[in-house]
Design a protein around this motif. Structure first.
Motif, PDB file in Angstrom:
ATOM      1  N   ALA A   7       9.281  99.766 -94.900  1.00 17.02           N
ATOM      2  CA  ALA A   7       8.711  98.620 -94.196  1.00 17.02           C
ATOM      3  C   ALA A   7       8.087  97.642 -95.183  1.00 17.02           C
ATOM      4  O   ALA A   7       8.271  96.419 -95.069  1.00 17.02           O
ATOM      5  N   GLU A   8       7.341  98.152 -96.149  1.00 14.22           N
ATOM      6  CA  GLU A   8       6.698  97.290 -97.137  1.00 14.22           C
ATOM      7  C   GLU A   8       7.731  96.567 -98.000  1.00 14.22           C
ATOM      8  O   GLU A   8       7.609  95.374 -98.294  1.00 14.22           O
ATOM      9  N   ARG A   9       8.778  97.289 -98.369  1.00 16.40           N
ATOM     10  CA  ARG A   9       9.805  96.693 -99.223  1.00 16.40           C
ATOM     11  C   ARG A   9      10.506  95.541 -98.530  1.00 16.40           C
ATOM     12  O   ARG A   9      10.774  94.497 -99.147  1.00 16.40           O
ATOM     13  N   HIS A  10      10.800  95.698 -97.253  1.00 15.31           N
ATOM     14  CA  HIS A  10      11.630  94.705 -96.575  1.00 15.31           C
ATOM     15  C   HIS A  10      10.831  93.623 -95.848  1.00 15.31           C
ATOM     16  O   HIS A  10      11.426  92.653 -95.366  1.00 15.31           O
ATOM     17  N   THR A  11       9.517  93.790 -95.746  1.00 19.94           N
ATOM     18  CA  THR A  11       8.698  92.739 -95.135  1.00 19.94           C
ATOM     19  C   THR A  11       7.797  92.048 -96.146  1.00 19.94           C
ATOM     20  O   THR A  11       7.336  90.929 -95.891  1.00 19.94           O
ATOM     21  N   GLY A  12       7.515  92.714 -97.264  1.00 19.90           N
ATOM     22  CA  GLY A  12       6.589  92.162 -98.240  1.00 19.90           C
ATOM     23  C   GLY A  12       5.135  92.262 -97.819  1.00 19.90           C
ATOM     24  O   GLY A  12       4.265  91.628 -98.424  1.00 19.90           O
ATOM     25  N   VAL A  13       4.853  93.074 -96.780  1.00 20.66           N
ATOM     26  CA  VAL A  13       3.492  93.248 -96.269  1.00 20.66           C
ATOM     27  C   VAL A  13       3.143  94.734 -96.341  1.00 20.66           C
ATOM     28  O   VAL A  13       3.985  95.586 -96.032  1.00 20.66           O
ATOM     29  N   ARG A  14       1.908  95.028 -96.719  1.00 26.83           N
ATOM     30  CA  ARG A  14       1.487  96.431 -96.796  1.00 26.83           C
ATOM     31  C   ARG A  14       1.440  97.066 -95.417  1.00 26.83           C
ATOM     32  O   ARG A  14       1.097  96.420 -94.426  1.00 26.83           O
ATOM     33  N   ALA A  15       1.791  98.348 -95.360  1.00 27.67           N
ATOM     34  CA  ALA A  15       1.758  99.099 -94.115  1.00 27.67           C
ATOM     35  C   ALA A  15       0.365  99.653 -93.876  1.00 27.67           C
ATOM     36  O   ALA A  15      -0.297 100.132 -94.802  1.00 27.67           O
ATOM     37  N   ALA A  16      -0.087  99.591 -92.618  1.00 29.15           N
ATOM     38  CA  ALA A  16      -1.393 100.141 -92.258  1.00 29.15           C
ATOM     39  C   ALA A  16      -1.256 101.531 -91.652  1.00 29.15           C
ATOM     40  O   ALA A  16      -1.884 102.483 -92.107  1.00 29.15           O
ATOM     41  N   THR A  17      -0.405 101.654 -90.626  1.00 30.31           N
ATOM     42  CA  THR A  17      -0.213 102.941 -89.953  1.00 30.31           C
ATOM     43  C   THR A  17       1.257 103.074 -89.564  1.00 30.31           C
ATOM     44  O   THR A  17       2.012 102.114 -89.567  1.00 30.31           O
ATOM     45  N   SER A  18       1.629 104.290 -89.193  1.00 34.09           N
ATOM     46  CA  SER A  18       2.975 104.523 -88.666  1.00 34.09           C
ATOM     47  C   SER A  18       2.928 105.652 -87.653  1.00 34.09           C
ATOM     48  O   SER A  18       2.032 106.510 -87.698  1.00 34.09           O
ATOM     49  N   ARG A  19       3.900 105.635 -86.748  1.00 34.30           N
ATOM     50  CA  ARG A  19       4.024 106.710 -85.771  1.00 34.30           C
ATOM     51  C   ARG A  19       5.489 106.980 -85.542  1.00 34.30           C
ATOM     52  O   ARG A  19       6.315 106.059 -85.618  1.00 34.30           O
ATOM     53  N   PRO A  20       5.868 108.230 -85.271  1.00 30.83           N
ATOM     54  CA  PRO A  20       7.289 108.558 -85.095  1.00 30.83           C
ATOM     55  C   PRO A  20       7.864 107.874 -83.866  1.00 30.83           C
ATOM     56  O   PRO A  20       7.178 107.646 -82.868  1.00 30.83           O
ATOM     57  N   LEU A  21       9.150 107.555 -83.950  1.00 32.81           N
ATOM     58  CA  LEU A  21       9.908 107.012 -82.821  1.00 32.81           C
ATOM     59  C   LEU A  21      11.251 107.731 -82.834  1.00 32.81           C
ATOM     60  O   LEU A  21      12.243 107.231 -83.352  1.00 32.81           O
ATOM     61  N   GLY A  22      11.291 108.943 -82.290  1.00 29.06           N
ATOM     62  CA  GLY A  22      12.489 109.749 -82.379  1.00 29.06           C
ATOM     63  C   GLY A  22      12.576 110.448 -83.728  1.00 29.06           C
ATOM     64  O   GLY A  22      11.659 110.406 -84.553  1.00 29.06           O
ATOM     65  N   ALA A  23      13.756 111.052 -83.959  1.00 26.45           N
ATOM     66  CA  ALA A  23      13.921 111.889 -85.150  1.00 26.45           C
ATOM     67  C   ALA A  23      14.084 111.078 -86.424  1.00 26.45           C
ATOM     68  O   ALA A  23      13.650 111.512 -87.500  1.00 26.45           O
ATOM     69  N   ASP A  24      14.688 109.907 -86.349  1.00 28.83           N
ATOM     70  CA  ASP A  24      15.035 109.156 -87.551  1.00 28.83           C
ATOM     71  C   ASP A  24      14.490 107.733 -87.543  1.00 28.83           C
ATOM     72  O   ASP A  24      15.066 106.835 -88.153  1.00 28.83           O
ATOM     73  N   ALA A  25      13.366 107.522 -86.870  1.00 24.96           N
ATOM     74  CA  ALA A  25      12.785 106.187 -86.810  1.00 24.96           C
ATOM     75  C   ALA A  25      11.277 106.284 -86.684  1.00 24.96           C
ATOM     76  O   ALA A  25      10.722 107.318 -86.300  1.00 24.96           O
ATOM     77  N   VAL A  27       7.632 103.556 -85.902  1.00 27.07           N
ATOM     78  CA  VAL A  27       7.019 102.250 -85.708  1.00 27.07           C
ATOM     79  C   VAL A  27       5.914 102.111 -86.738  1.00 27.07           C
ATOM     80  O   VAL A  27       4.997 102.941 -86.794  1.00 27.07           O
ATOM     81  N   VAL A  28       6.014 101.094 -87.562  1.00 26.03           N
ATOM     82  CA  VAL A  28       5.043 100.868 -88.623  1.00 26.03           C
ATOM     83  C   VAL A  28       4.245  99.615 -88.295  1.00 26.03           C
ATOM     84  O   VAL A  28       4.824  98.551 -88.028  1.00 26.03           O
ATOM     85  N   THR A  29       2.921  99.764 -88.281  1.00 23.70           N
ATOM     86  CA  THR A  29       2.036  98.617 -88.109  1.00 23.70           C
ATOM     87  C   THR A  29       1.675  98.079 -89.484  1.00 23.70           C
ATOM     88  O   THR A  29       1.212  98.822 -90.351  1.00 23.70           O
ATOM     89  N   LEU A  30       1.902  96.798 -89.683  1.00 28.37           N
ATOM     90  CA  LEU A  30       1.623  96.159 -90.960  1.00 28.37           C
ATOM     91  C   LEU A  30       0.192  95.622 -90.981  1.00 28.37           C
ATOM     92  O   LEU A  30      -0.433  95.436 -89.927  1.00 28.37           O
ATOM     93  N   GLU A  31      -0.306  95.343 -92.163  1.00 28.07           N
ATOM     94  CA  GLU A  31      -1.683  94.882 -92.285  1.00 28.07           C
ATOM     95  C   GLU A  31      -1.898  93.508 -91.666  1.00 28.07           C
ATOM     96  O   GLU A  31      -3.032  93.140 -91.358  1.00 28.07           O
ATOM     97  N   ASP A  32      -0.825  92.751 -91.450  1.00 30.43           N
ATOM     98  CA  ASP A  32      -0.984  91.456 -90.781  1.00 30.43           C
ATOM     99  C   ASP A  32      -0.955  91.583 -89.266  1.00 30.43           C
ATOM    100  O   ASP A  32      -0.992  90.587 -88.543  1.00 30.43           O
TER     101      ASP A  32
END
Length: 288
Positions: A7-25, A27-32
């Motif tokens: 997420a950080e690599r492809h958005t250029g924004v630091r990640a704050a939190t994440s939660r699972p969304l199925g086995a291979d996904a 949801v990442v909340t960014l600092e913005d």
């Protein structure tokens, strides 16, 4: 690389939190404050195919799709769309939008989205996108026969049952309606990929996009219980008629023909009752 790092690599924004969304996904909340879905591709070319499909389907805004933030060989990063509840208004707007999306057309039957690979995926199954001049040849060659062969290899169909599918493929020019231009298809429009969002709209997610016959998307909507389907299809039919491109008579009788592909994919992946359902659909297609 983790989902947060992707997420950080492809958005250029630091990640704050994440939660699972199925086995291979995840949801990442960014600092913005923005939320993105980070998906791990199921195989070679999967992330490229999905990214290309989303961009192609979203080109004119007929039906909303998540914006692509970025992708690489392993990860796809797209905007997260908050879920909502189905409504009649959203269903009818979706039906009209889907008719408009299909009318955007495609270069050929079987053509991949611009920038998308020929070797794509539908869920966990590989899927070949290769341009053809007509729908029956494409559907038989790239959608039905490969999965029938794989199912037979797994011992799921007898020789006699395989012959039923062969007859469908041989008779496709007669079983399909009058020729029409290739439509811009989502390609995997089962109810799980029809996302009722908090903004009051229906969004399309997880495409297996390609140029195909518009009845294929409509048949997929029927397969696993899309909410308010009568309103979706009624609005679609009205919009298509208003545009001067009504569906050919007998569309409901052809639903089993167009459901053959997803049922065969499920049979190959999961076996069980999908094997019998695929065979039942093939026999129903021959009777239509």
């Amino acid at each position: 690389m983790t989902a947060r790092q992707a997420a950080e690599r492809h958005t250029g924004v630091r990640a704050a939190t994440s939660r699972p969304l199925g086995a291979d996904a995840a949801v990442v909340t960014l600092e913005d404050g923005a939320e993105v879905v980070v998906k791990r591709g199921q195989g070679s070319g999967a992330t490229m195919a999905e990214a290309a499909g989303l961009r192609w389907l979203g080109e004119y805004g007929d039906v909303p799709v998540p914006a692509v933030r970025g992708h690489d060989d392993t990860w796809l990063v797209i905007d997260h769309v908050a879920p909502g509840t189905p409504s009649r208004e959203a269903a009818e707007r979706f039906g009209r939008g889907l008719a408009a999306l299909h009318a955007r057309s495609a270069p050929a039957f079987g053509s991949p989205p611009p920038g998308g690979p020929g070797e794509a995926w539908i869920g966990l199954a590989p899927m070949r996108n290769e341009p053809h001049e007509d729908w029956p040849t494409f559907y038989a060659r790239c959608r039905v026969r490969p999965y029938v062969r794989e199912a037979a290899r797994q011992g799921l169909f007898t020789a006699g049952e395989t012959a039923v599918f062969d007859e469908v493929c041989d008779r496709l020019p007669d079983l399909s309606p009058s020729p029409e231009p290739p439509a811009r298809l989502h390609g995997d429009a089962w109810s799980g990929n029809v996302h009722w969002a908090a903004d009051g709209a229906v969004w399309l997610i997880d495409p297996a996009a390609h140029g195909g016959h518009r009845e294929t998307d409509l048949a997929m909507l029927r397969l696993f219980g899309t909410p308010l389907l009568d309103h979706v299809l009624g609005a679609y039919d009205e919009a298509a008629r208003d545009a001067g491109t009504p569906l050919a008579p007998g569309v409901e009788a052809r639903v089993p023909l167009h459901q053959l592909f997803p049922l065969l994919v499920h049979a190959v992946l999961f076996g069980g009752g999908y094997v019998a359902q695929a065979l039942t659909a093939a026999r129903a297609a021959l009777r239509a």
